[in-house]
Each structure stands twice: as C-alpha cells, then as structure tokens.
Scaffold this motif. Structure first.
Motif, PDB file in Angstrom:
ATOM      1  N   LEU A   1       0.847  -1.186   0.000  1.00 60.85           N
ATOM      2  CA  LEU A   1       0.000   0.000   0.000  1.00 60.85           C
ATOM      3  C   LEU A   1       0.888   1.243   0.000  1.00 60.85           C
ATOM      4  N   VAL A   2       0.690   2.092  -0.989  1.00 61.63           N
ATOM      5  CA  VAL A   2       1.458   3.333  -1.067  1.00 61.63           C
ATOM      6  C   VAL A   2       0.517   4.481  -1.394  1.00 61.63           C
ATOM      7  N   GLN A   3       1.022   5.700  -1.195  1.00 61.49           N
ATOM      8  CA  GLN A   3       0.234   6.885  -1.527  1.00 61.49           C
ATOM      9  C   GLN A   3       0.525   7.317  -2.971  1.00 61.49           C
ATOM     10  N   PRO A   4      -0.386   8.046  -3.579  1.00 61.48           N
ATOM     11  CA  PRO A   4      -0.126   8.566  -4.935  1.00 61.48           C
ATOM     12  C   PRO A   4       1.182   9.342  -4.979  1.00 61.48           C
ATOM     13  N   GLY A   5       1.946   9.117  -6.046  1.00 54.75           N
ATOM     14  CA  GLY A   5       3.225   9.773  -6.214  1.00 54.75           C
ATOM     15  C   GLY A   5       4.412   8.994  -5.687  1.00 54.75           C
TER      16      GLY A   5
ATOM     17  N   ASP B   1      11.970 -14.380 -23.065  1.00 59.92           N
ATOM     18  CA  ASP B   1      11.390 -13.048 -22.897  1.00 59.92           C
ATOM     19  C   ASP B   1      10.392 -13.104 -21.739  1.00 59.92           C
ATOM     20  N   MET B   2      10.233 -11.968 -21.052  1.00 60.80           N
ATOM     21  CA  MET B   2       9.343 -11.919 -19.887  1.00 60.80           C
ATOM     22  C   MET B   2       8.432 -10.700 -19.961  1.00 60.80           C
ATOM     23  N   GLN B   3       7.362 -10.737 -19.199  1.00 60.20           N
ATOM     24  CA  GLN B   3       6.420  -9.623 -19.220  1.00 60.20           C
ATOM     25  C   GLN B   3       5.748  -9.447 -17.870  1.00 60.20           C
ATOM     26  N   TRP B   4       5.178  -8.279 -17.686  1.00 62.35           N
ATOM     27  CA  TRP B   4       4.322  -7.960 -16.538  1.00 62.35           C
ATOM     28  C   TRP B   4       2.930  -7.615 -17.075  1.00 62.35           C
ATOM     29  N   ALA B   5       1.939  -8.031 -16.319  1.00 67.24           N
ATOM     30  CA  ALA B   5       0.552  -7.661 -16.604  1.00 67.24           C
ATOM     31  C   ALA B   5      -0.113  -7.345 -15.266  1.00 67.24           C
ATOM     32  N   ARG B   6      -1.278  -6.735 -15.316  1.00 71.48           N
ATOM     33  CA  ARG B   6      -1.984  -6.413 -14.078  1.00 71.48           C
ATOM     34  C   ARG B   6      -3.479  -6.574 -14.281  1.00 71.48           C
ATOM     35  N   GLN B   7      -4.168  -6.759 -13.174  1.00 71.54           N
ATOM     36  CA  GLN B   7      -5.617  -6.874 -13.219  1.00 71.54           C
ATOM     37  C   GLN B   7      -6.213  -6.069 -12.074  1.00 71.54           C
ATOM     38  N   ALA B   8      -6.948  -5.035 -12.433  1.00 72.44           N
ATOM     39  CA  ALA B   8      -7.619  -4.192 -11.458  1.00 72.44           C
ATOM     40  C   ALA B   8      -8.951  -4.824 -11.086  1.00 72.44           C
TER      41      ALA B   8
ATOM     42  N   ASP C   1      -3.325   2.767 -10.847  1.00 66.39           N
ATOM     43  CA  ASP C   1      -2.356   1.669 -10.931  1.00 66.39           C
ATOM     44  C   ASP C   1      -2.688   0.544  -9.952  1.00 66.39           C
ATOM     45  N   THR C   2      -3.680   0.756  -9.106  1.00 66.18           N
ATOM     46  CA  THR C   2      -4.090  -0.272  -8.154  1.00 66.18           C
ATOM     47  C   THR C   2      -4.534  -1.525  -8.898  1.00 66.18           C
ATOM     48  N   ALA C   3      -3.902  -2.650  -8.588  1.00 61.50           N
ATOM     49  CA  ALA C   3      -4.180  -3.905  -9.294  1.00 61.50           C
ATOM     50  C   ALA C   3      -3.345  -5.019  -8.679  1.00 61.50           C
ATOM     51  N   VAL C   4      -3.662  -6.232  -9.066  1.00 60.10           N
ATOM     52  CA  VAL C   4      -2.766  -7.358  -8.816  1.00 60.10           C
ATOM     53  C   VAL C   4      -1.816  -7.438 -10.011  1.00 60.10           C
ATOM     54  N   TYR C   5      -0.530  -7.470  -9.724  1.00 60.06           N
ATOM     55  CA  TYR C   5       0.499  -7.492 -10.764  1.00 60.06           C
ATOM     56  C   TYR C   5       1.061  -8.908 -10.897  1.00 60.06           C
ATOM     57  N   TYR C   6       1.144  -9.350 -12.149  1.00 57.58           N
ATOM     58  CA  TYR C   6       1.603 -10.699 -12.458  1.00 57.58           C
ATOM     59  C   TYR C   6       2.817 -10.642 -13.375  1.00 57.58           C
TER      60      TYR C   6
ATOM     61  N   THR D   1       0.981 -10.175  -7.098  1.00 56.82           N
ATOM     62  CA  THR D   1       1.214  -9.410  -5.883  1.00 56.82           C
ATOM     63  C   THR D   1       0.345  -8.160  -5.939  1.00 56.82           C
ATOM     64  N   GLN D   2      -0.285  -7.839  -4.825  1.00 53.12           N
ATOM     65  CA  GLN D   2      -1.241  -6.730  -4.784  1.00 53.12           C
ATOM     66  C   GLN D   2      -0.518  -5.390  -4.629  1.00 53.12           C
ATOM     67  N   VAL D   3      -0.874  -4.459  -5.480  1.00 55.24           N
ATOM     68  CA  VAL D   3      -0.410  -3.073  -5.363  1.00 55.24           C
ATOM     69  C   VAL D   3      -1.635  -2.190  -5.170  1.00 55.24           C
ATOM     70  N   THR D   4      -1.640  -1.438  -4.079  1.00 52.09           N
ATOM     71  CA  THR D   4      -2.742  -0.529  -3.792  1.00 52.09           C
ATOM     72  C   THR D   4      -2.190   0.878  -3.646  1.00 52.09           C
ATOM     73  N   VAL D   5      -2.720   1.781  -4.451  1.00 56.98           N
ATOM     74  CA  VAL D   5      -2.304   3.178  -4.401  1.00 56.98           C
ATOM     75  C   VAL D   5      -3.496   3.988  -3.911  1.00 56.98           C
TER      76      VAL D   5
END
Length: 115
Positions: A11-15, A33-40, A90-95, A109-113
């Motif tokens: 959990l982070v604040q905007p910015g 090759d590798m990639q990141w994706a996310r799901q809000a 940007d809040t989402a689960v990042y894969y 992994t969960q990212v919450t802004v």
C-alpha cells in the motif's frame, strides 16, 4: 516445474514508488522473454510491459510509459518492475509471466495506491 513468484507489492500513496520482483525457476530464464501484466478489481488483465531475454529491448503500455521500468538480472533469474509516480489507477494485482505467449504466470502481488 516452472515457478514464478512475485513480491514487493503493498500500500502506497499517490506519487510514491514501489519495486516489484519476480523470482523464476524451472526453466532457462536467460533464454526467455518476460512480461508484466496487471488486473484491477472488476477489470480484465492488462498487459503492462515486456523485456527481451537479454534485457536490451523493453516495451510499455501507454498507461505506464515514462513511469515504470522493467529490468532483469539473468544471473539471479529475477525480473523487476520499478514503478514511480504511482497513481490510484495503478491499483491492481500485478503478475509476471513468460513472453510472448504467456504460457506461465505467477500468483500475483497486490499493489494498492491510495491516499
């Protein structure tokens, strides 16, 4: 057995910034090759970024360009996503996943802004 394990969310604040990591095992990481994706919440999975096997070529979704940086350490079989100037959207689960087909993905992994 292929394993991709993401970490670094929180959990982070905007910015503010976060760095995600993805530890890979069970395949030849340096040849993939590798990639990141996310799901809000309530939305489909969105592609975020991709890096080639050597790390010399990177690609970004317009929504994260100039704020996120993908990188890798082939000696450590680890993929990274440095996220700066985070926004509430940007809040989402990042894969992390293999590219280009996305045959293998981690558990996320969960990212919450939020302020």
């Amino acid at each position: 057995e292929v394993q991709l394990v993401e970490s670094g969310g929180g959990l982070v604040q905007p910015g503010e910034s976060l760095r995600l990591s993805c530890a890979a095992s069970g395949f030849t990481f340096s040849s993939t090759d590798m990639q990141w994706a996310r799901q809000a919440p309530g939305k489909g999975r969105e592609w975020v970024s991709r890096i080639n096997k050597g790390g010399s070529s990177t690609f970004y979704a317009d929504s994260v360009k100039d704020r996120f940086t993908i990188s890798r350490d082939n000696a450590k079989s680890t993929l990274y996503l440095q996220m700066n100037s985070l926004k509430t959207e940007d809040t989402a689960v990042y894969y992390c996943g293999t590219a280009p087909l996305g045959t293998y993905w981690g558990q996320g992994t969960q990212v919450t802004v939020s302020s």
